[in-house]
Scaffold this active site. Structure first.
Site, PDB file in Angstrom:
ATOM      1  N   LEU A  83      18.698  72.733 -93.947  1.00  0.00           N
ATOM      2  CA  LEU A  83      18.137  73.746 -94.702  1.00  0.00           C
ATOM      3  C   LEU A  83      17.137  74.528 -93.973  1.00  0.00           C
ATOM      4  O   LEU A  83      17.176  75.771 -94.259  1.00  0.00           O
ATOM      5  CB  LEU A  83      17.633  72.887 -96.011  1.00  0.00           C
ATOM      6  CG  LEU A  83      16.579  73.902 -96.975  1.00  0.00           C
ATOM      7  CD1 LEU A  83      17.504  74.707 -97.630  1.00  0.00           C
ATOM      8  CD2 LEU A  83      15.902  72.875 -97.979  1.00  0.00           C
ATOM      9  N   GLU A  91      14.925  77.164 -91.835  1.00  0.00           N
ATOM     10  CA  GLU A  91      15.280  78.154 -90.784  1.00  0.00           C
ATOM     11  C   GLU A  91      13.856  78.594 -90.259  1.00  0.00           C
ATOM     12  O   GLU A  91      13.074  78.299 -90.707  1.00  0.00           O
ATOM     13  CB  GLU A  91      16.227  79.226 -91.426  1.00  0.00           C
ATOM     14  CG  GLU A  91      17.436  78.956 -91.994  1.00  0.00           C
ATOM     15  CD  GLU A  91      18.240  79.977 -92.351  1.00  0.00           C
ATOM     16  OE1 GLU A  91      17.793  80.999 -92.434  1.00  0.00           O
ATOM     17  OE2 GLU A  91      19.334  79.598 -93.060  1.00  0.00           O
ATOM     18  N   ARG A 114      11.085  62.142-101.283  1.00  0.00           N
ATOM     19  CA  ARG A 114       9.621  62.460-100.964  1.00  0.00           C
ATOM     20  C   ARG A 114       9.102  60.941-101.357  1.00  0.00           C
ATOM     21  O   ARG A 114       8.071  60.779-100.554  1.00  0.00           O
ATOM     22  CB  ARG A 114       8.996  63.481-101.928  1.00  0.00           C
ATOM     23  CG  ARG A 114       9.276  64.744-101.329  1.00  0.00           C
ATOM     24  CD  ARG A 114       8.832  65.851-102.092  1.00  0.00           C
ATOM     25  NE  ARG A 114       9.189  67.207-101.488  1.00  0.00           N
ATOM     26  CZ  ARG A 114       8.951  68.312-102.024  1.00  0.00           C
ATOM     27  NH1 ARG A 114       8.614  68.464-103.392  1.00  0.00           N
ATOM     28  NH2 ARG A 114       9.050  69.667-101.403  1.00  0.00           N
ATOM     29  N   ARG A 125     -11.031  40.669 -80.425  1.00  0.00           N
ATOM     30  CA  ARG A 125     -12.169  41.312 -79.638  1.00  0.00           C
ATOM     31  C   ARG A 125     -13.576  40.870 -79.613  1.00  0.00           C
ATOM     32  O   ARG A 125     -13.930  40.782 -80.961  1.00  0.00           O
ATOM     33  CB  ARG A 125     -11.812  42.895 -79.653  1.00  0.00           C
ATOM     34  CG  ARG A 125     -12.929  43.560 -79.171  1.00  0.00           C
ATOM     35  CD  ARG A 125     -12.629  43.611 -77.734  1.00  0.00           C
ATOM     36  NE  ARG A 125     -13.687  44.696 -76.931  1.00  0.00           N
ATOM     37  CZ  ARG A 125     -13.732  44.845 -75.590  1.00  0.00           C
ATOM     38  NH1 ARG A 125     -13.088  43.975 -74.776  1.00  0.00           N
ATOM     39  NH2 ARG A 125     -14.504  45.715 -75.215  1.00  0.00           N
ATOM     40  N   ILE A 150     -10.953  51.150 -84.027  1.00  0.00           N
ATOM     41  CA  ILE A 150     -11.226  49.860 -84.115  1.00  0.00           C
ATOM     42  C   ILE A 150     -10.918  49.134 -82.646  1.00  0.00           C
ATOM     43  O   ILE A 150     -11.535  48.170 -81.840  1.00  0.00           O
ATOM     44  CB  ILE A 150     -10.624  49.032 -85.303  1.00  0.00           C
ATOM     45  CG1 ILE A 150     -11.284  49.434 -86.387  1.00  0.00           C
ATOM     46  CG2 ILE A 150     -10.640  47.532 -84.811  1.00  0.00           C
ATOM     47  CD1 ILE A 150     -10.491  49.091 -87.566  1.00  0.00           C
ATOM     48  N   GLY A 179     -11.243  52.110 -76.470  1.00  0.00           N
ATOM     49  CA  GLY A 179     -10.521  52.768 -75.330  1.00  0.00           C
ATOM     50  C   GLY A 179      -8.974  52.333 -75.409  1.00  0.00           C
ATOM     51  O   GLY A 179      -8.190  52.924 -74.919  1.00  0.00           O
ATOM     52  N   GLU A 198       9.795  67.421 -95.472  1.00  0.00           N
ATOM     53  CA  GLU A 198      10.291  67.224 -97.023  1.00  0.00           C
ATOM     54  C   GLU A 198       9.073  67.887 -97.841  1.00  0.00           C
ATOM     55  O   GLU A 198       8.802  67.383 -98.984  1.00  0.00           O
ATOM     56  CB  GLU A 198       9.993  65.787 -97.161  1.00  0.00           C
ATOM     57  CG  GLU A 198      11.167  64.957 -96.596  1.00  0.00           C
ATOM     58  CD  GLU A 198      12.496  65.008 -97.439  1.00  0.00           C
ATOM     59  OE1 GLU A 198      12.589  65.129 -98.433  1.00  0.00           O
ATOM     60  OE2 GLU A 198      13.607  64.405 -96.838  1.00  0.00           O
ATOM     61  N   THR A 211       5.255  70.290 -97.284  1.00  0.00           N
ATOM     62  CA  THR A 211       3.818  70.028 -96.427  1.00  0.00           C
ATOM     63  C   THR A 211       3.045  69.512 -97.659  1.00  0.00           C
ATOM     64  O   THR A 211       3.221  69.673 -98.800  1.00  0.00           O
ATOM     65  CB  THR A 211       3.487  71.383 -95.860  1.00  0.00           C
ATOM     66  OG1 THR A 211       3.184  72.263 -96.844  1.00  0.00           O
ATOM     67  CG2 THR A 211       4.231  71.795 -95.141  1.00  0.00           C
ATOM     68  N   GLU A 239       0.138  70.997 -98.450  1.00  0.00           N
ATOM     69  CA  GLU A 239      -0.043  72.345 -99.175  1.00  0.00           C
ATOM     70  C   GLU A 239       1.030  72.513-100.332  1.00  0.00           C
ATOM     71  O   GLU A 239       0.730  72.829-101.280  1.00  0.00           O
ATOM     72  CB  GLU A 239       0.033  73.517 -98.149  1.00  0.00           C
ATOM     73  CG  GLU A 239      -1.412  73.465 -97.236  1.00  0.00           C
ATOM     74  CD  GLU A 239      -1.139  72.384 -96.198  1.00  0.00           C
ATOM     75  OE1 GLU A 239      -2.169  71.913 -95.710  1.00  0.00           O
ATOM     76  OE2 GLU A 239       0.030  71.810 -95.709  1.00  0.00           O
TER      77      GLU A 239
END
Length: 376
Positions: free
Chosen positions: A124, A126, A242, A267, A336, A339, A362, A364, A366
């Site tokens: 779809l 372009e 969607r 950690r 979390i 590094g 699918e 944006t 916006e």
């Protein structure tokens, strides 16, 4: 406790077991190589995961939209790129043919697609027609009993692997939106040219490429639906498509949350696991709430669709929230990890990259906000 039916729970659990066994151990390698092996595509087909939008009478495994979205979430939690193949093939590869195809088209094509012996793509977008889907330059002319297509499509997921593409082209330029038609185009048709793979930020295991149509000839019978119905076909499945993207984003975020929780328990800093530090615990709590909220949104959209509603507004809300949530959760997961989160040795780096595109394809974020506001 969940409120799934027994069948939906069985789909979720079986796909989770399959994905964690067959997909998760290889996801990082597939991301590095930028492709999925043929073997996993075959296994997806054998599991029935490539026929989830196809009715059983045509060889598919369709039961409901909730089950499909559950499957997408479970696969995305293990490998975003694999979930793209499954989502695109089902929702915009198989579904248009299942919903709008003639009986002859469905009998000829759907069993092969449902089994994964052939893979579908959707053409779809372009260069000048992304969110403005009706502004197409690709043309289709009927000449001597054949449709002749000329134009170029971009960002075609499954593009390199595709055996069949649902292609949208202008057949009647003077009719505007009503002049767009849909076509079923086999990849071996003369004039069907797959271009080189795009090098992407994320979802690298999913093959994405432009496709050029150069005097591409297909039989007149390959028109999908009625002439001029193309835009309706293109937009007709957004409620479930969607919703599946929202489930995909939720799966990616869930994987990031799981990785961050595991790391935070292991950690040790300042004499205790970092999960016992309030700042880290609060981050994880917020991440958990957002992941669960996203799932509730897409689950509601899928249930509306299963009840016979279009679910366009509900799907837009789910996709908007889940996609933006996924980037946020993956970012916190990296934080979390410190590094280590910035290194490819840990999965959160890949998850963060994969999450980003869910706000783009699918429709944006916006566009989703525009649709939600329009619905109001």
């Amino acid at each position: 406790m969940d409120f799934l039916t027994e069948e939906q729970r069985m789909v979720r659990d079986s796909v989770r077991d399959f994905a964690q066994t067959e997909i998760a151990p290889h996801a990082a390698q597939w991301d590095r190589e930028g492709k999925l092996p043929d073997a996993i595509v075959g296994k997806l087909g054998a599991m029935g995961l490539l026929g989830m939008m196809v009715a059983p009478e045509y060889g598919g495994t369709f039961s409901d939209y909730v089950s499909f979205s559950l499957a997408v979430e479970e696969i995305a939690a293990c490998c975003g790129g694999t979930s793209v193949l499954v989502q695109v093939h089902n929702a915009v590869g198989c579904w248009p043919i299942a919903a709008y195809g003639s009986e002859a088209q469905k009998r000829a094509l759907l069993p092969e697609l449902a089994a994964g012996r052939q893979i579908g793509a959707f053409c779809l977008t372009e260069a000048q027609a992304g969110s403005e889907a009706n502004n197409l330059r690709t043309r289709a002319e009927l000449k001597d009993g054949k449709w002749v297509l000329n134009g170029e499509k971009l960002f075609v997921c499954n593009g390199q692997r595709a055996d069949i593409a649902v292609v949208f082209a202008v057949t009647d330029p003077d009719l505007g939106k009503k002049g767009v038609s849909a076509f079923i185009v086999p990849a071996d048709a003369p004039g069907f040219h797959k271009q080189k793979l795009e090098h992407k930020l994320g979802m690298r295991a999913s093959d994405t490429c432009p496709i050029v149509f150069e005097n591409c000839e297909i039989p007149e019978a390959n028109l999908l639906g009625a002439r001029g119905q193309g835009l309706s076909i293109a937009l007709g499945n957004l409620g479930s498509s969607r919703t599946a993207i929202a489930a995909q984003a939720t799966g990616i975020a869930r994987a990031a949350l799981d990785a961050a929780t595991k790391y935070a328990k292991e950690r040790v800093q300042f004499g205790k696991p970092i999960i016992e530090h309030q700042s880290v615990a609060n981050m994880l709590a917020d991440m958990q709430v957002k992941v669960n909220a996203a799932r509730l949104l897409w689950m509601h959209a899928a249930q509306v669709r299963d009840a016979g509603g279009s679910a366009v507004a509900e799907a837009s809300q789910a996709k908007l929230f889940a996609s933006e949530m996924a980037e946020w959760v993956c970012s916190k997961a990296i934080q979390i990890h410190g590094g280590y989160g910035y290194l490819a040795d840990f999965p959160v780096e890949r998850l963060y990259r994969d999450a980003r595109v869910t706000q783009i394809y699918e429709g944006t974020s916006e566009i989703q906000r525009m649709l939600i506001a329009r619905h109001l």
